[in-house]
Scaffold this active site. Sequence first.
Site, PDB file in Angstrom:
ATOM      1  N   ASP A 166       0.812  -1.217   0.000  1.00 53.75           N
ATOM      2  CA  ASP A 166       0.000   0.000   0.000  1.00 53.75           C
ATOM      3  C   ASP A 166       0.850   1.273   0.000  1.00 53.75           C
ATOM      4  O   ASP A 166       0.669   2.160   0.833  1.00 53.75           O
ATOM      5  CB  ASP A 166      -0.903  -0.046   1.250  1.00 53.75           C
ATOM      6  CG  ASP A 166      -1.903   1.090   1.304  1.00 53.75           C
ATOM      7  OD1 ASP A 166      -2.378   1.507   0.245  1.00 53.75           O
ATOM      8  OD2 ASP A 166      -2.195   1.551   2.428  1.00 53.75           O
ATOM      9  N   GLU A 417       3.443  -7.913   7.643  1.00 56.09           N
ATOM     10  CA  GLU A 417       2.167  -8.522   7.259  1.00 56.09           C
ATOM     11  C   GLU A 417       2.251  -9.617   6.213  1.00 56.09           C
ATOM     12  O   GLU A 417       1.515  -9.601   5.223  1.00 56.09           O
ATOM     13  CB  GLU A 417       1.190  -7.437   6.797  1.00 56.09           C
ATOM     14  CG  GLU A 417       0.905  -6.408   7.860  1.00 56.09           C
ATOM     15  CD  GLU A 417      -0.332  -5.575   7.582  1.00 56.09           C
ATOM     16  OE1 GLU A 417      -0.784  -5.543   6.426  1.00 56.09           O
ATOM     17  OE2 GLU A 417      -0.842  -4.970   8.539  1.00 56.09           O
ATOM     18  N   TYR A 473      -6.627  -3.027  13.062  1.00 56.84           N
ATOM     19  CA  TYR A 473      -7.525  -1.955  12.622  1.00 56.84           C
ATOM     20  C   TYR A 473      -8.961  -2.199  13.081  1.00 56.84           C
ATOM     21  O   TYR A 473      -9.895  -2.064  12.297  1.00 56.84           O
ATOM     22  CB  TYR A 473      -7.436  -1.818  11.097  1.00 56.84           C
ATOM     23  CG  TYR A 473      -6.109  -1.237  10.639  1.00 56.84           C
ATOM     24  CD1 TYR A 473      -5.942   0.140  10.557  1.00 56.84           C
ATOM     25  CD2 TYR A 473      -5.032  -2.059  10.309  1.00 56.84           C
ATOM     26  CE1 TYR A 473      -4.730   0.690  10.162  1.00 56.84           C
ATOM     27  CE2 TYR A 473      -3.814  -1.519   9.907  1.00 56.84           C
ATOM     28  CZ  TYR A 473      -3.677  -0.143   9.833  1.00 56.84           C
ATOM     29  OH  TYR A 473      -2.476   0.404   9.440  1.00 56.84           O
ATOM     30  N   GLU A 510       0.833  -0.793  14.052  1.00 59.64           N
ATOM     31  CA  GLU A 510      -0.111  -0.065  13.201  1.00 59.64           C
ATOM     32  C   GLU A 510      -1.483  -0.084  13.854  1.00 59.64           C
ATOM     33  O   GLU A 510      -1.917  -1.106  14.379  1.00 59.64           O
ATOM     34  CB  GLU A 510      -0.237  -0.688  11.793  1.00 59.64           C
ATOM     35  CG  GLU A 510       0.972  -0.459  10.910  1.00 59.64           C
ATOM     36  CD  GLU A 510       0.784  -0.947   9.473  1.00 59.64           C
ATOM     37  OE1 GLU A 510      -0.382  -0.991   9.000  1.00 59.64           O
ATOM     38  OE2 GLU A 510       1.789  -1.296   8.837  1.00 59.64           O
TER      39      GLU A 510
HETATM   40  C1  BDP Z   1      -1.377  -2.335   6.665  1.00 64.80           C
HETATM   41  C2  BDP Z   1      -0.088  -2.172   5.905  1.00 64.80           C
HETATM   42  C3  BDP Z   1       0.197  -0.727   5.521  1.00 64.80           C
HETATM   43  C4  BDP Z   1      -1.072  -0.090   4.998  1.00 64.80           C
HETATM   44  C5  BDP Z   1      -2.107  -0.103   6.099  1.00 64.80           C
HETATM   45  C6  BDP Z   1      -3.421   0.549   5.685  1.00 64.80           C
HETATM   46  O1  BDP Z   1       1.000  -2.686   6.630  1.00 64.80           O
HETATM   47  O2  BDP Z   1       1.229  -0.679   4.582  1.00 64.80           O
HETATM   48  O3  BDP Z   1      -0.847   1.207   4.512  1.00 64.80           O
HETATM   49  O4  BDP Z   1      -2.377  -1.430   6.437  1.00 64.80           O
HETATM   50  O5  BDP Z   1      -4.306  -0.151   5.211  1.00 64.80           O
HETATM   51  O6  BDP Z   1      -1.989  -3.491   6.264  1.00 64.80           O
HETATM   52  O7  BDP Z   1      -3.552   1.749   5.818  1.00 64.80           O
END
Ligand code: BDP
Length: 604
Positions: A166, A417, A473, A510
Amino acid sequence: MLNHSLLYPVNNRCRTARTLDGLWKFQFDPTGCGAAQGWQKGLPDPISMPVPASFSDFFTTRAERDYCGDFWYETEFFVPADWQGRVLLRFGSITHRAVVYCNGVEITRHEGGFLPVVADLTGAAVRGGVNRVSVQANNELSESSLPCGAVKTLPNGTKLAKPYFDFYNYSGIQRSVWLVNCPAQAIEDYSVDYTLEGADALVHYTVRRGGDLPVRVRLLDAEGREVAAAEGAEGTLRVADARLWQVRNAYLYTLAITLGSGESPADEYTARVGIRTVEVRGTKILINGAPVYLRGFGKHEDFDVLGRGFSWAVAKRDFECMKWTGANCFRTSHYPYAEEWYQMADEEGFLIIDEVPAVGMMRSTHNFADAGMGKYTYFFETPTVPALLANHIAQVEEMIARDKNHPSVFAWSLFNEPETTSEYAQKYFTAVFEAARALDPQHRPMTGALEKNSAPNKCRCYQLCDFICLNRYYGWYISGAELEEAEAKFRAEMDQWAAKNLNVPFVFTEFGTDTLPTEHKLPSVMWSQEYQDEYMAMNFKVFDSYDFVQGELVWNFADFQTSEGIMRVNGNKKGIFTRQRQPKDVAFTFKRRWEALPLAGEEK
Ligand code: BDP
C-alpha cells in the site's frame, strides 16, 4: 559476509567524498534495448532529471508518472589526477535494481531498492579526466523481489507495476550519490557493542580492514577529548563514568579508527556512536536497563514532488513534528530509509525499528484490505520462494551491515504482514530469523509486524519474535463505524494473547483510520476528524488494559501516496499529519497522551 564496504562517506586527511547530486540525464527504455544499443556509452535522447528524487511526480502525463520497466540515468564527473588508492561510487540506493557502468564498462549489479549500491571504479575511471557513469535501472515488481508485487502488460506492451503493498512504487535514484576516494588498504567496516559496569561502560569493537596494517581506536567525547584508546583490530575500550545515549536525551561520542602508525596514517575513519544497551526482559523493553514505553509512528519516505527522494529539509520537519507530539520511536515501514534519517535519530535520541522491504508477501493486489476480510492465500509454497528467500536474506544482511552501529536502531523488523499461518511460512521465516540472528554484533531484538490473520491461535511465526508487533484496525477495516463492537472484538483477541502467557512485550506497530482534514461531523462519521479521535480513544483504552502492551506506533505519521483504487483517495489518509506536515485534530490528542507518559526509565 559482505565483501565490500558500506561505510557512510566521510572526509578527512585519508579520504575524500564529493556528492554527485544535481541534474543528471535520464531516459526511459520501455523495450529494454538500451544495453544492446550501447546506451552505456551515452544516452541517445535524454531529458534532465534531479538526483536524489523519485522520477514519477515531476511528469505531467500518466504514462511517464506510472512508468514501469527499464530507465537510465547518466552523468559525468571529474577524478583528480592525484587520487591514489580506490575510487568508488556510492549510491544511497537505486530502486529497485541496477547495473552501473563507468565509461561504458559494466562495474556492478545490485538487487534491492533501499540499500546502498557501491561501484568500485578503481580500474575503470580515468584520473585527471572526465568520466561517465551510466545506470540502467529497473522498477518491476515480482514475487521474488522485495517488496513483492507483479507487472501487468497491456495489449500495447505498456507495463504497469501492481504492488502487493500500500505505497506508491516510487523509483529512481532516490538518495545521494557520492564519489569516494579511499586508500587501497582501507578500513572496510567496524562494529561496536556495549556492556555497562556500574558507572563505566565497556565498548567492544571490531575493525575489518584490507591488508594487515596496525589498527588504533580512540573514543572522543562531545568536546573532542580522548576518553579511551586501544590498539588492535578488536578489543575493548573502558569508558569511566560514561555518558549514556538515552531516549530523547542523546549523547554521542566519536569513534576514531586509524590504520597504520605515526603522523601519516594509511587510513582514518570517524563515526559518531552512542553508548546504550538494549534488552527484552519479560514483558519489558529495556534501554540501559530501564523500561521504555514506545510511542510514535509508522512512517514512509514520502513527500509532494520529491516522491521518496531524501530531503534534509523534510526529514528535519518530520523530527520537529515527532518531537512536538512527545514521540520517542518510529518504524522505518516498509524498507530501510536513507542513512541520514538514522543519523538524525541518533542525535535526537529517537528509537528506530529498522525494517527490511519484506512487504506484500500475500498474494493479493489489495492484501492489506483483503487480509482484514480474511481472504488470503499461502504465499510460501510457490516455486519463486527459494529466490525470494535468498533475496530476503541478502537484504537483511545489507541492512544490518549498514545500520548496525546506530544507537537509534534498537530492533530489526524482518517482515510486514506476510501470510504466517502455514507450515511453509514457518519454515521460510525460521530461515530468515536464523540468518539475521547470526549477523548482528549487538544481538538486538528481532521482530516483524503481524496482521489480523496472524491470530493467536493461527499464527506460526510470532514465536520467532523477541517482542510481538501487531498491526490492528479494529474500528476501521474491522467493524468500522461500530466502535463498541470493534472494542469487544479487539479485547477478545487480546484476551487470547494474554491467555497464552507468552511473557514478552507486545507493541502495536499499526492502528489508524483514513481521515480527510476537510471533513468534520458531529456526531462523527468515518473519514471525519472526529471519528479518528474517537477511534484512538477506544484503542488507547484497550492498550492500557494489558500490561504486556509496551508500545503504540500509530499508522501513519503523515498521509502518503499509494496506487490508485477505490480504497484510497489520492493516497492513504491515515496520517496524524497531512502530507504537507500540518497536524490533523487528532495530533493534539496524541500530544496530550504522549507528553503525559514517562519518556523512558519509568513504568507506564
Ligand atoms: C497495513 C499495511 C500498511 C497499509 C495499512 C493501511 O502494513 O502498509 O498502509 O495497512 O491499510 O496493512 O492503511
